[in-house]
Design a protein around this motif. Structure first.
Motif, PDB file in Angstrom:
ATOM      1  N   VAL A   6      41.105  42.184  34.500  1.00 22.54           N
ATOM      2  CA  VAL A   6      41.962  43.485  34.768  1.00 22.54           C
ATOM      3  C   VAL A   6      41.534  43.403  36.308  1.00 22.54           C
ATOM      4  O   VAL A   6      40.309  44.181  36.436  1.00 22.54           O
ATOM      5  CB  VAL A   6      41.740  44.449  34.051  1.00 22.54           C
ATOM      6  CG1 VAL A   6      42.766  45.515  34.388  1.00 22.54           C
ATOM      7  CG2 VAL A   6      42.122  44.096  32.667  1.00 22.54           C
ATOM      8  N   ASP A   8      43.073  44.500  40.495  1.00 20.13           N
ATOM      9  CA  ASP A   8      44.156  44.716  41.031  1.00 20.13           C
ATOM     10  C   ASP A   8      44.162  44.102  42.565  1.00 20.13           C
ATOM     11  O   ASP A   8      45.091  43.838  43.249  1.00 20.13           O
ATOM     12  CB  ASP A   8      44.705  46.267  41.394  1.00 20.13           C
ATOM     13  CG  ASP A   8      43.487  46.752  42.033  1.00 20.13           C
ATOM     14  OD1 ASP A   8      42.282  46.580  41.954  1.00 20.13           O
ATOM     15  OD2 ASP A   8      43.958  47.740  43.076  1.00 20.13           O
ATOM     16  N   TRP A  29      45.328  37.366  33.406  1.00 20.60           N
ATOM     17  CA  TRP A  29      44.978  38.126  34.657  1.00 20.60           C
ATOM     18  C   TRP A  29      46.349  39.132  34.652  1.00 20.60           C
ATOM     19  O   TRP A  29      47.442  39.003  34.687  1.00 20.60           O
ATOM     20  CB  TRP A  29      45.122  37.571  35.889  1.00 20.60           C
ATOM     21  CG  TRP A  29      44.573  38.087  37.026  1.00 20.60           C
ATOM     22  CD1 TRP A  29      44.382  39.499  37.157  1.00 20.60           C
ATOM     23  CD2 TRP A  29      45.136  38.027  38.458  1.00 20.60           C
ATOM     24  NE1 TRP A  29      44.082  39.972  38.547  1.00 20.60           N
ATOM     25  CE2 TRP A  29      44.620  38.854  39.296  1.00 20.60           C
ATOM     26  CE3 TRP A  29      45.470  36.788  39.046  1.00 20.60           C
ATOM     27  CZ2 TRP A  29      45.019  38.817  40.680  1.00 20.60           C
ATOM     28  CZ3 TRP A  29      45.764  36.691  40.179  1.00 20.60           C
ATOM     29  CH2 TRP A  29      45.522  37.663  41.127  1.00 20.60           C
ATOM     30  N   VAL A  30      46.045  40.444  34.889  1.00 17.09           N
ATOM     31  CA  VAL A  30      46.703  41.822  34.941  1.00 17.09           C
ATOM     32  C   VAL A  30      46.200  42.512  36.099  1.00 17.09           C
ATOM     33  O   VAL A  30      44.827  42.511  36.157  1.00 17.09           O
ATOM     34  CB  VAL A  30      46.954  42.499  33.638  1.00 17.09           C
ATOM     35  CG1 VAL A  30      47.843  41.829  32.605  1.00 17.09           C
ATOM     36  CG2 VAL A  30      45.740  43.179  33.041  1.00 17.09           C
ATOM     37  N   ARG A  31      47.145  43.151  36.670  1.00 17.57           N
ATOM     38  CA  ARG A  31      46.691  43.905  37.982  1.00 17.57           C
ATOM     39  C   ARG A  31      46.840  45.677  37.767  1.00 17.57           C
ATOM     40  O   ARG A  31      46.513  46.329  38.998  1.00 17.57           O
ATOM     41  CB  ARG A  31      47.671  43.475  39.325  1.00 17.57           C
ATOM     42  CG  ARG A  31      47.427  42.057  39.178  1.00 17.57           C
ATOM     43  CD  ARG A  31      48.067  41.571  40.595  1.00 17.57           C
ATOM     44  NE  ARG A  31      48.121  40.052  40.630  1.00 17.57           N
ATOM     45  CZ  ARG A  31      48.760  39.342  41.616  1.00 17.57           C
ATOM     46  NH1 ARG A  31      48.925  39.946  42.626  1.00 17.57           N
ATOM     47  NH2 ARG A  31      48.653  38.272  41.614  1.00 17.57           N
ATOM     48  N   ASP A  32      47.340  46.214  36.569  1.00 18.62           N
ATOM     49  CA  ASP A  32      47.384  47.643  36.534  1.00 18.62           C
ATOM     50  C   ASP A  32      46.597  48.044  34.980  1.00 18.62           C
ATOM     51  O   ASP A  32      46.728  47.271  34.254  1.00 18.62           O
ATOM     52  CB  ASP A  32      48.563  48.114  36.862  1.00 18.62           C
ATOM     53  CG  ASP A  32      49.664  47.843  35.783  1.00 18.62           C
ATOM     54  OD1 ASP A  32      49.620  48.356  34.986  1.00 18.62           O
ATOM     55  OD2 ASP A  32      50.190  46.963  36.205  1.00 18.62           O
ATOM     56  N   GLY A  33      46.406  49.355  35.094  1.00 18.11           N
ATOM     57  CA  GLY A  33      45.733  49.748  33.603  1.00 18.11           C
ATOM     58  C   GLY A  33      46.872  49.677  32.457  1.00 18.11           C
ATOM     59  O   GLY A  33      46.389  49.551  31.503  1.00 18.11           O
ATOM     60  N   ALA A  36      47.045  46.439  31.436  1.00 22.79           N
ATOM     61  CA  ALA A  36      45.792  45.911  30.589  1.00 22.79           C
ATOM     62  C   ALA A  36      45.675  46.609  29.240  1.00 22.79           C
ATOM     63  O   ALA A  36      45.442  45.889  28.090  1.00 22.79           O
ATOM     64  CB  ALA A  36      44.448  46.437  31.387  1.00 22.79           C
ATOM     65  N   CYS A  48      36.502  41.092  28.151  1.00 19.83           N
ATOM     66  CA  CYS A  48      37.575  41.522  29.058  1.00 19.83           C
ATOM     67  C   CYS A  48      36.503  41.918  30.372  1.00 19.83           C
ATOM     68  O   CYS A  48      35.658  42.463  30.319  1.00 19.83           O
ATOM     69  CB  CYS A  48      38.269  42.974  28.739  1.00 19.83           C
ATOM     70  SG  CYS A  48      39.039  43.943  29.833  1.00 19.83           S
ATOM     71  N   LEU A  50      36.928  44.123  33.503  1.00 18.35           N
ATOM     72  CA  LEU A  50      37.634  45.196  33.862  1.00 18.35           C
ATOM     73  C   LEU A  50      37.170  46.047  35.083  1.00 18.35           C
ATOM     74  O   LEU A  50      35.976  46.571  35.263  1.00 18.35           O
ATOM     75  CB  LEU A  50      37.451  46.272  32.660  1.00 18.35           C
ATOM     76  CG  LEU A  50      38.169  47.549  32.792  1.00 18.35           C
ATOM     77  CD1 LEU A  50      39.787  47.607  32.855  1.00 18.35           C
ATOM     78  CD2 LEU A  50      37.980  48.443  31.590  1.00 18.35           C
ATOM     79  N   LEU A  54      42.190  51.092  38.977  1.00 16.55           N
ATOM     80  CA  LEU A  54      43.476  50.584  38.860  1.00 16.55           C
ATOM     81  C   LEU A  54      44.551  51.170  39.216  1.00 16.55           C
ATOM     82  O   LEU A  54      44.540  52.567  38.888  1.00 16.55           O
ATOM     83  CB  LEU A  54      43.426  50.129  37.517  1.00 16.55           C
ATOM     84  CG  LEU A  54      42.436  49.144  37.127  1.00 16.55           C
ATOM     85  CD1 LEU A  54      42.564  48.795  35.536  1.00 16.55           C
ATOM     86  CD2 LEU A  54      42.566  47.708  37.767  1.00 16.55           C
ATOM     87  N   GLY A  59      40.492  52.253  34.935  1.00 15.17           N
ATOM     88  CA  GLY A  59      39.789  51.423  33.938  1.00 15.17           C
ATOM     89  C   GLY A  59      39.297  52.082  33.114  1.00 15.17           C
ATOM     90  O   GLY A  59      39.331  51.842  31.896  1.00 15.17           O
TER      91      GLY A  59
END
Length: 220
Positions: A6, A8, A29-33, A36, A48, A50, A54, A59
């Motif tokens: 996680v 951004d 892979w993710v870019r925002d809360g 996630a 994870c 983290l 975000l 987070g």
């Protein structure tokens, strides 16, 4: 091993994902809360990584929701927030470790290995069963003291079975450990890797439990 990243920052996230994939991890892979939170609810991860700052959801909020939902996977906070108060807040929210930016990718990998060992109930740096020894740091595998050459996916599958050697692992659980989002999975992929591991480690090293999955054979 399937990891949720996680982060951004596009450049940093791409670098971490590439480094972890080279170390034979499957990485989502993710870019925002919010993304996630949904990923953690919908999928089972081994760990994870983290970030705290975000978009859409902080987070720490993601981490608190994770722990409130009873998820026990290891969480490594990776952030530019480096004050003692920030570290205390992250650890008190349920994080298992804390690494500040900038950081060394090798240190990140070492910390991740340590978290995964502890989560699996192992303090020793290696995993062993019935004469087979796997060293996660060096990616080396041996059988009765002799080196064994494995492909990346064979290694990952063996690692998963050794970490859960007291349990039966279903086909879907093994696939989750092998593949990240967007990767195609063949209908008999797991069976092929199991066959290869039996050929290299012994026919009785992995047992098929009909209708349930696979487990390691009894040590002799």
């Amino acid at each position: 091993m399937r990891i949720l990243l996680v982060e951004d920052d596009a450049l940093l996230g791409d670098g971490i994902r590439a480094g972890l994939k080279l170390a034979d991890y499957a990485v989502d892979w993710v870019r925002d809360g919010d993304a996630a939170r949904l990923a953690l609810l919908d999928h089972d991860y081994h760990a994870c990584i983290l970030d705290l700052g975000l978009p859409r959801r902080d987070g720490l909020s993601v981490l608190r929701d994770l722990r409130r939902n009873g998820k026990q996977l290891p969480v490594l906070i990776l952030t530019a927030r480096d004050t003692s108060a920030d570290k205390v807040a992250g650890l008190d929210a349920g994080a298992d470790d804390y690494l500040t930016k900038p950081f060394d990718l090798l240190e990140l990998q070492a910390r991740l290995r340590a978290l995964l060992r502890r989560a699996g109930g192992a303090a020793a740096p290696t995993l062993a069963h019935a004469g087979v020894v796997l060293d996660p740091a060096s990616k080396q595998v041996s059988r009765n003291g002799q080196p064994v050459s494995l492909s990346a996916r064979e290694y990952t599958l063996l690692h998963d079975l050794l970490r859960h050697k007291a349990h039966i692992r279903s086909r879907s659980q093994l696939e989750e450990s092998l593949y990240s989002w967007g990767e195609e999975t063949g209908s008999n992929t797991v069976e092929v890797y199991i066959h290869n591991l039996r050929r290299k480690l012994g026919a009785d090293f992995i047992h098929t439990v009909r209708g349930l999955g696979y487990r390691l054979g009894d040590p002799t």
